[in-house]
Design an enzyme around this catalytic site. Structure first.
Site, mmCIF file in Angstrom:
data_model
loop_
_atom_site.group_PDB
_atom_site.id
_atom_site.type_symbol
_atom_site.label_atom_id
_atom_site.label_comp_id
_atom_site.label_asym_id
_atom_site.label_seq_id
_atom_site.Cartn_x
_atom_site.Cartn_y
_atom_site.Cartn_z
ATOM 1 N N LYS A 16 0.833 -1.219 0.000
ATOM 2 C CA LYS A 16 0.000 0.000 0.000
ATOM 3 C C LYS A 16 0.863 1.263 0.000
ATOM 4 O O LYS A 16 0.669 2.153 -0.810
ATOM 5 C CB LYS A 16 -0.928 0.030 1.237
ATOM 6 N N ARG A 91 -9.947 0.844 8.230
ATOM 7 C CA ARG A 91 -9.495 -0.506 8.566
ATOM 8 C C ARG A 91 -10.533 -1.291 9.356
ATOM 9 O O ARG A 91 -10.292 -2.433 9.731
ATOM 10 C CB ARG A 91 -8.266 -0.377 9.441
ATOM 11 N N ARG A 130 11.855 -5.706 5.204
ATOM 12 C CA ARG A 130 11.632 -4.267 4.961
ATOM 13 C C ARG A 130 12.591 -3.445 5.825
ATOM 14 O O ARG A 130 12.865 -3.776 6.968
ATOM 15 C CB ARG A 130 10.195 -3.897 5.328
ATOM 16 N N ARG A 163 11.124 -1.931 11.374
ATOM 17 C CA ARG A 163 10.010 -1.531 12.225
ATOM 18 C C ARG A 163 9.791 -2.558 13.332
ATOM 19 O O ARG A 163 9.894 -3.749 13.106
ATOM 20 C CB ARG A 163 8.729 -1.410 11.365
ATOM 21 N N ARG A 174 -0.805 -9.175 13.156
ATOM 22 C CA ARG A 174 -1.342 -8.150 12.237
ATOM 23 C C ARG A 174 -2.159 -8.809 11.131
ATOM 24 O O ARG A 174 -3.198 -8.294 10.721
ATOM 25 C CB ARG A 174 -0.197 -7.328 11.637
HETATM 26 P P1 AP5 Z 1 4.855 -1.502 1.902
HETATM 27 O O1 AP5 Z 1 4.558 -0.710 0.690
HETATM 28 O O2 AP5 Z 1 5.560 -0.857 3.029
HETATM 29 O O3 AP5 Z 1 3.534 -2.267 2.377
HETATM 30 P P2 AP5 Z 1 2.266 -1.738 3.189
HETATM 31 O O4 AP5 Z 1 1.078 -2.409 2.618
HETATM 32 O O5 AP5 Z 1 2.263 -0.243 3.243
HETATM 33 O O6 AP5 Z 1 2.619 -2.387 4.577
HETATM 34 P P3 AP5 Z 1 2.524 -1.876 6.079
HETATM 35 O O7 AP5 Z 1 3.179 -2.938 6.900
HETATM 36 O O8 AP5 Z 1 3.073 -0.490 6.221
HETATM 37 O O9 AP5 Z 1 1.021 -1.885 6.309
HETATM 38 P P4 AP5 Z 1 0.288 -1.997 7.638
HETATM 39 O O10 AP5 Z 1 -1.072 -1.762 7.160
HETATM 40 O O11 AP5 Z 1 0.493 -3.191 8.446
HETATM 41 O O12 AP5 Z 1 1.024 -0.888 8.517
HETATM 42 P P5 AP5 Z 1 0.638 0.608 8.889
HETATM 43 O O13 AP5 Z 1 1.884 1.366 8.946
HETATM 44 O O14 AP5 Z 1 -0.475 1.097 8.041
HETATM 45 O O15 AP5 Z 1 5.705 -2.793 1.426
HETATM 46 C C1 AP5 Z 1 6.202 -3.736 2.366
HETATM 47 C C2 AP5 Z 1 7.618 -4.181 1.921
HETATM 48 O O16 AP5 Z 1 7.515 -4.894 0.670
HETATM 49 C C3 AP5 Z 1 8.605 -3.037 1.666
HETATM 50 O O17 AP5 Z 1 9.883 -3.465 2.036
HETATM 51 C C4 AP5 Z 1 8.525 -2.800 0.136
HETATM 52 O O18 AP5 Z 1 9.751 -2.293 -0.381
HETATM 53 C C5 AP5 Z 1 8.231 -4.205 -0.377
HETATM 54 N N1 AP5 Z 1 7.323 -4.231 -1.528
HETATM 55 C C6 AP5 Z 1 6.229 -3.449 -1.750
HETATM 56 N N2 AP5 Z 1 5.614 -3.810 -2.894
HETATM 57 C C7 AP5 Z 1 6.317 -4.869 -3.396
HETATM 58 C C8 AP5 Z 1 6.184 -5.685 -4.564
HETATM 59 N N3 AP5 Z 1 5.188 -5.506 -5.437
HETATM 60 N N4 AP5 Z 1 7.095 -6.684 -4.750
HETATM 61 C C9 AP5 Z 1 8.111 -6.883 -3.862
HETATM 62 N N5 AP5 Z 1 8.301 -6.131 -2.759
HETATM 63 C C10 AP5 Z 1 7.410 -5.132 -2.510
HETATM 64 O O19 AP5 Z 1 0.033 0.409 10.351
HETATM 65 C C11 AP5 Z 1 0.849 0.064 11.437
HETATM 66 C C12 AP5 Z 1 0.004 -0.012 12.699
HETATM 67 O O20 AP5 Z 1 -0.584 1.268 12.973
HETATM 68 C C13 AP5 Z 1 -1.178 -0.981 12.653
HETATM 69 O O21 AP5 Z 1 -0.797 -2.294 12.969
HETATM 70 C C14 AP5 Z 1 -2.105 -0.370 13.714
HETATM 71 O O22 AP5 Z 1 -1.654 -0.649 15.005
HETATM 72 C C15 AP5 Z 1 -1.916 1.123 13.489
HETATM 73 N N6 AP5 Z 1 -2.872 1.669 12.497
HETATM 74 C C16 AP5 Z 1 -2.588 2.204 11.279
HETATM 75 N N7 AP5 Z 1 -3.717 2.592 10.657
HETATM 76 C C17 AP5 Z 1 -4.735 2.290 11.487
HETATM 77 C C18 AP5 Z 1 -6.135 2.437 11.397
HETATM 78 N N8 AP5 Z 1 -6.740 2.952 10.325
HETATM 79 N N9 AP5 Z 1 -6.890 2.008 12.457
HETATM 80 C C19 AP5 Z 1 -6.315 1.489 13.559
HETATM 81 N N10 AP5 Z 1 -5.006 1.316 13.707
HETATM 82 C C20 AP5 Z 1 -4.208 1.724 12.681
#
Ligand code: AP5
Length: 220
Positions: A16, A91, A130, A163, A174
């Protein structure tokens, strides 16, 4: 250029942030990632950050009322008038409904919800390798998108770190939380006719190309 308002949806590690960053750059709109906003609050040690930290380090969702408040405040800022890419929000079903209410108050609509469908096997590979820049937030992958030096950011030279929630046991939690609380929203957006599913298992470039084509259609 046309105003573009998008949600990028998908499981943890689906890609994402990577794709949302590219779209935001291409369309000149803000990339609003709730995970980044919450991590910033944690790093600054604000009251909200202290509350959020407890949930984030366990891989649980931060309570809806906290996240909805942050998103509403962010969407009201002037830079969102030209559009935005929302990443990691909504979410839960309650957040999806709250987003509808915010949009109604602002008298705007979402153009599309792009759902990145990525297998759990691929996600575990992605998250465990990552690396993120401590300084500018750039995201790398040690195999799929490697920095020139595994410890330093190509863009700004900042230190790269893993992270806290990219540890194996937290990744499992997660993914469980995603299946139980987040995935059901797909149906909500399907019923509203705005959901577009993209195969997220391909390379960064291939996924980006597919999304680019979809956005071209959407914008004509
Ligand atoms: P990346 O692009 O970083 O993936 P992502 O989908 O953004 O993954 P996240 O882990 O950031 O998502 P998340 O939803 O768990 O975390 P968030 O920060 O939102 O890609 C991942 C890796 O793969 C990278 O190394 C990249 O280079 C690689 N990659 C990407 N695309 C690729 C491809 N096509 N091929 C190969 N490699 C690839 O949330 C963290 C925490 O915050 C949550 O757990 C929760 O506690 C809280 N939180 C956030 N939002 C909310 C909400 N709305 N409500 C409640 N709690 C929330």
């Amino acid at each position: 250029m046309r105003v573009l308002r998008l949600v990028i949806f998908g499981s943890p590690g689906a890609g994402k942030g990577t794709q949302a960053g590219r779209i935001a750059g291409r369309f000149g709109v803000p990339h609003i990632a709730t995970g980044d906003l919450l991590r910033e609050a944690v790093a600054r040690g604000t009251e909200l950050g202290v509350k959020a930290r407890r949930y984030m380090e366990r891989g649980e969702l931060v309570p809806d009322e906290i996240v909805v408040g942050i998103v509403e405040e962010r969407l009201r800022r002037p830079d969102c008038k030209k559009g935005f890419v929302l990443d990691g929000f909504p979410r839960t079903l309650a957040q999806a409904k709250a987003l509808d209410e915010i949009l109604e108050k602002l008298e705007i609509k979402i153009d599309a919800v792009i759902n990145l469908e990525t297998s759990e096997e691929e996600i575990v590979k992605r998250l465990s390798n990552r690396r993120v820049c401590k300084f500018c937030g750039a995201v790398y992958h040690l195999i799929f998108n490697p920095p020139k030096n595994s410890e330093r950011c190509d863009r700004c030279g900042g230190e790269l770190y893993q992270r806290e929630d990219d540890r194996e046991e937290v990744i499992k939690r997660r993914l469980q939380v995603y299946r139980m609380q987040t995935r059901p929203i797909i149906e909500y957006y399907q019923e509203r006719g705005v959901l577009i599913t993209v195969d997220g298992n391909r390379s960064i470039e291939e996924v980006s190309k597919s999304i680019g084509k979809l956005l071209e259609k959407l914008c004509t």
